[in-house]
Design an enzyme around this catalytic site. Sequence first.
Site, mmCIF file in Angstrom:
data_model
loop_
_atom_site.group_PDB
_atom_site.id
_atom_site.type_symbol
_atom_site.label_atom_id
_atom_site.label_comp_id
_atom_site.label_asym_id
_atom_site.label_seq_id
_atom_site.Cartn_x
_atom_site.Cartn_y
_atom_site.Cartn_z
ATOM 1 N N GLU A 85 7.129 -39.653 25.496
ATOM 2 C CA GLU A 85 6.513 -40.961 25.420
ATOM 3 C C GLU A 85 5.002 -40.834 25.375
ATOM 4 O OE1 GLU A 85 8.215 -43.488 28.381
ATOM 5 O OE2 GLU A 85 10.047 -43.472 27.195
ATOM 6 N N CYS A 392 1.953 -45.840 34.631
ATOM 7 C CA CYS A 392 1.984 -44.528 35.280
ATOM 8 C C CYS A 392 3.296 -44.321 36.011
ATOM 9 C CB CYS A 392 0.902 -44.399 36.350
ATOM 10 S SG CYS A 392 -0.743 -44.566 35.754
HETATM 11 N N1 SAH Z 1 1.688 -34.441 36.155
HETATM 12 C C1 SAH Z 1 0.359 -34.972 36.087
HETATM 13 C C2 SAH Z 1 0.174 -36.062 35.073
HETATM 14 C C3 SAH Z 1 1.220 -37.166 34.997
HETATM 15 S S1 SAH Z 1 1.314 -38.378 36.216
HETATM 16 C C4 SAH Z 1 -0.064 -35.440 37.468
HETATM 17 O O1 SAH Z 1 0.757 -35.460 38.374
HETATM 18 O O2 SAH Z 1 -1.226 -35.743 37.654
HETATM 19 C C5 SAH Z 1 -0.089 -39.389 35.999
HETATM 20 C C6 SAH Z 1 -0.423 -40.173 37.267
HETATM 21 O O3 SAH Z 1 0.536 -41.184 37.520
HETATM 22 C C7 SAH Z 1 -0.467 -39.298 38.504
HETATM 23 O O4 SAH Z 1 -1.655 -39.498 39.202
HETATM 24 C C8 SAH Z 1 0.709 -39.777 39.327
HETATM 25 O O5 SAH Z 1 0.459 -39.616 40.689
HETATM 26 C C9 SAH Z 1 0.796 -41.236 38.901
HETATM 27 N N2 SAH Z 1 2.122 -41.812 39.126
HETATM 28 C C10 SAH Z 1 3.306 -41.186 39.084
HETATM 29 N N3 SAH Z 1 4.303 -42.037 39.350
HETATM 30 C C11 SAH Z 1 3.737 -43.246 39.570
HETATM 31 C C12 SAH Z 1 4.248 -44.544 39.888
HETATM 32 N N4 SAH Z 1 5.552 -44.769 40.000
HETATM 33 N N5 SAH Z 1 3.357 -45.543 40.025
HETATM 34 C C13 SAH Z 1 2.039 -45.329 39.877
HETATM 35 N N6 SAH Z 1 1.513 -44.152 39.559
HETATM 36 C C14 SAH Z 1 2.347 -43.109 39.421
#
Ligand code: SAH
Length: 421
Positions: A85, A392
């Site tokens: 995605e 996110c």
């Molecule tokens: N693996 C990398 C990049 C992808 S996640 C990382 O962990 O940074 C991108 C961001 O989205 C991260 O900061 C993560 O903490 C956040 N994230 C993941 N799940 C989420 C959710 N359900 N709600 C809000 N942010 C979330």
Amino acid sequence: MDRDELARLVSEAGQPGYRAKQIIDAVYRQRVESLAEISTLPQEFREKLTQSGMTVGTARIEKKFASVDGTVRYLIGFGDGQSVETVWMPEGDGGEAGDGSEAGEEASGSGSSGAKAQFLTEGSNAGLEGLLHPAKNRTGQNRNGKNPTGQGRGRHGRSTICISSQVGCAVDCQFCLTALLGVKRNLTAGEIVGQVCVVLKDQGVSPPEDRINLVFMGMGEPFLNYENFMKASRLLVEAVGIAERRITVSTAGIVPRIRDFAEEKIRPKLAISLNASNDALRTRLMPLNKKWNLEMLMAAARDFPLRTREWITFEYVLLGGVNDHPENAREAAELLRGLRCKVNLIALNPGPGIDFTTPSAERVAAFQEILRVAAIPAFVRRPRGRDIYAACGQLKRTVEIAILPVLQQESSPTFSAPREG
Ligand code: SAH
């Protein structure tokens, strides 16, 4: 294929060196769909490339979901049937997109149309991965790659593309939907860049004329696909024309790779998903903290060489009653004290199978205020495209979900767990 690989290919074929640049321009800038279309190359050379097994592979937009807020979630498929995605956010997300741009409120949306992009790949007789790509403009209205609406352009444009680095993810963060997939495979550098090219094509925009920010915050952990991520980053800068300072990579905290990344000559900006203010909490939310704890993570962050006007972004997903207490904010401020950094606060984006709740706006504001008082710049990221599962942590190839009656929004009991604490 990147510049060096192409240079080698061209010289082995006995062609002058400038042919490599011609191929790069055709593929990454004009986004042709086939070798035959690279009219700057002699016919004979094009035929030779074709005969040697070079093909133009494909990254296709398989599905597209548009949010009421202008966000578009793309399901992008590759040759082997896997897909990832990629999200287009016409206005950033109010948290400066974690990308260093001066994201703000005055940006506007953008039109779109179906598009397809392709990669130049080498046949089975060769070891090089497919890498070049582009897309022919099928709409015909944007011959210069300009956005017909003028949106996403110039100093008012703040569009951000959120890209994936892996199919699925191995990191297992407890609040993230992508984690539920596990990791299927790494993306090649060509596939990573291909996502960008198809979306640029579909949105009718073209850097550097159009100001585009990129964030590696989609599916996957970029630092667990480090070589391909770095190769893609160099291509995005050198071939596609997106400035380094407009690209941000987010890591869950793969400490040895943060240290490798610090040594790179061409590199995006760094964001770290902090998400908790002490080890016990972080290990519960992000099991990788057992391996690389806060002390190791913060040491790597403190050693990270920042450039002029550069800072590290820390993301902090707020989970109602879990990590959003005032005490957590104070602990986080303590961890970050003295670092040139900013914090992006993200209230949990809910999803099926995620047993946490979204804190109230007041709670988020209180957390932000504590950081601010401690002189740590903190921004609240506006959720983008929650209704289409584009926000996110919601990326999970949710074709099925998104086809359901455009999501009962996050108030639906299906998507929220009982409030803790
Ligand atoms: N693996 C990398 C990049 C992808 S996640 C990382 O962990 O940074 C991108 C961001 O989205 C991260 O900061 C993560 O903490 C956040 N994230 C993941 N799940 C989420 C959710 N359900 N709600 C809000 N942010 C979330």
